[in-house]
Design an enzyme around this catalytic site. Structure first.
Site, PDB file in Angstrom:
ATOM      1  N   PRO A   1      37.560 -46.194  33.175  1.00 10.46           N
ATOM      2  CG  PRO A   1      35.725 -47.462  33.946  1.00 10.46           C
ATOM      3  CD  PRO A   1      36.412 -46.141  34.285  1.00 10.46           C
ATOM      4  CG  ASN A   2      36.751 -50.720  29.525  1.00  9.51           C
ATOM      5  OD1 ASN A   2      37.371 -51.793  29.612  1.00  9.51           O
ATOM      6  ND2 ASN A   2      35.606 -50.546  30.041  1.00  9.51           N
TER       7      ASN A   2
ATOM      8  NE  ARG B   1      35.674 -49.262  25.445  1.00  7.72           N
ATOM      9  CZ  ARG B   1      35.123 -48.110  25.941  1.00  7.72           C
ATOM     10  NH1 ARG B   1      35.752 -47.327  26.402  1.00  7.72           N
ATOM     11  NH2 ARG B   1      33.596 -48.458  26.609  1.00  7.72           N
TER      12      ARG B   1
ATOM     13  CE1 TYR C   1      34.684 -44.280  23.672  1.00 11.92           C
ATOM     14  CE2 TYR C   1      34.456 -46.670  23.108  1.00 11.92           C
ATOM     15  CZ  TYR C   1      33.888 -45.656  23.512  1.00 11.92           C
ATOM     16  OH  TYR C   1      32.641 -45.830  24.517  1.00 11.92           O
TER      17      TYR C   1
ATOM     18  CG  ASN D   1      36.730 -39.845  29.471  1.00 16.81           C
ATOM     19  OD1 ASN D   1      35.747 -40.449  29.851  1.00 16.81           O
ATOM     20  ND2 ASN D   1      36.886 -40.053  28.148  1.00 16.81           N
TER      21      ASN D   1
ATOM     22  CB  ALA E   1      31.702 -47.440  32.395  1.00 18.00           C
TER      23      ALA E   1
ATOM     24  CG  HIS F   1      26.685 -43.726  31.769  1.00 18.31           C
ATOM     25  ND1 HIS F   1      26.715 -42.461  31.184  1.00 18.31           N
ATOM     26  CD2 HIS F   1      27.992 -44.245  31.354  1.00 18.31           C
ATOM     27  CE1 HIS F   1      27.444 -42.456  30.166  1.00 18.31           C
ATOM     28  NE2 HIS F   1      28.260 -43.434  30.058  1.00 18.31           N
TER      29      HIS F   1
ATOM     30  CG  ASP G   1      28.530 -38.192  46.917  1.00 17.55           C
ATOM     31  OD1 ASP G   1      27.537 -37.554  46.084  1.00 17.55           O
ATOM     32  OD2 ASP G   1      28.043 -39.328  47.454  1.00 17.55           O
TER      33      ASP G   1
ATOM     34  CD  GLU H   1      30.666 -35.252  32.462  1.00 13.71           C
ATOM     35  OE1 GLU H   1      30.175 -36.435  32.140  1.00 13.71           O
ATOM     36  OE2 GLU H   1      29.927 -34.382  32.698  1.00 13.71           O
TER      37      GLU H   1
ATOM     38  CG  HIS I   1      32.324 -37.916  27.882  1.00 14.30           C
ATOM     39  ND1 HIS I   1      32.532 -39.107  28.700  1.00 14.30           N
ATOM     40  CD2 HIS I   1      31.507 -37.441  28.874  1.00 14.30           C
ATOM     41  CE1 HIS I   1      31.903 -38.992  29.963  1.00 14.30           C
ATOM     42  NE2 HIS I   1      31.504 -37.941  30.038  1.00 14.30           N
ATOM     43  CG  LEU I   2      37.786 -39.932  23.853  1.00 11.97           C
ATOM     44  CD1 LEU I   2      38.413 -41.522  23.798  1.00 11.97           C
ATOM     45  CD2 LEU I   2      38.773 -39.063  23.062  1.00 11.97           C
ATOM     46  CB  SER I   3      31.714 -41.129  21.880  1.00 12.13           C
ATOM     47  OG  SER I   3      31.574 -41.557  22.888  1.00 12.13           O
TER      48      SER I   3
ATOM     49  NE  ARG J   1      28.809 -44.637  22.237  1.00  6.34           N
ATOM     50  CZ  ARG J   1      29.462 -45.081  22.765  1.00  6.34           C
ATOM     51  NH1 ARG J   1      30.379 -44.467  23.379  1.00  6.34           N
ATOM     52  NH2 ARG J   1      29.866 -46.317  22.797  1.00  6.34           N
TER      53      ARG J   1
ATOM     54  NE  ARG K   1      27.566 -46.145  25.593  1.00  4.06           N
ATOM     55  CZ  ARG K   1      28.593 -46.760  25.863  1.00  4.06           C
ATOM     56  NH1 ARG K   1      29.142 -46.249  27.114  1.00  4.06           N
ATOM     57  NH2 ARG K   1      28.964 -48.117  25.863  1.00  4.06           N
TER      58      ARG K   1
END
Length: 141
Positions: free
Chosen positions: A7-8, A15, A20, A71, A74, A77, A84, A95, A97-99, A104, A108
């Site tokens: 998402p997002n 954003r 990001y 990625n 959200a 978490h 699963d 996995e 992540h940009l940040s 953070r 997170r």
């Protein structure tokens, strides 16, 4: 191989650019496809804001033994459904992540998917995706 985004992430560029960056999702997609070409990988990039759709894509990858760069955004978490699904993987899954989530907000700091991923790369902006694609190429799968 699949590069899946939660998402997002379709709103990259608008954003929270201070977190990001200013590059767009189209920029990210192009980077992934170009990196894939350099590595001899056929890369398909997808994004969804829908947890069920993302879980379905993970099932698709497991059924076809397709490596994945993910990625979860959200969903990282709290999505035990996604966790699963990833546990059923039949090929490497990295996995990304940009940040750096650990640098953070406290909520997170926990990834429910990390334990079932092959590995995690975070905090390098769009370069996180490049590094993940290289890691998968290095596995030879």
């Amino acid at each position: 191989m699949l590069v899946l985004n939660g998402p997002n992430l379709g709103r990259l560029g608008s954003r929270e650019p201070d977190v990001y960056g200013a590059q767009t999702f189209d920029d990210l997609s192009a980077l992934c496809r170009e990196t894939g070409r350099e590595l001899g990988l056929s890369v398909e990039v997808r994004q969804t804001d829908d947890e069920a759709e993302l879980v379905g894509w993970i099932h698709e990858a497991a059924d076809s033994r397709t490596p994945v760069v993910l990625n979860p955004a959200a969903f990282t978490h709290y999505s035990y459904a996604l966790r699963d699904a990833i546990a059923q993987r039949t090929a490497p899954l990295v996995e990304v992540h940009l940040s750096n989530p650990s640098a953070r907000e406290e909520f997170r700091h926990t990834s429910v998917v990390a334990a079932v991923a092959t590995g995690t790369i975070a905090g390098f902006g769009m370069r996180s995706y490049e590094l993940a694609l290289r890691a998968i190429a290095d596995t030879g799968e």
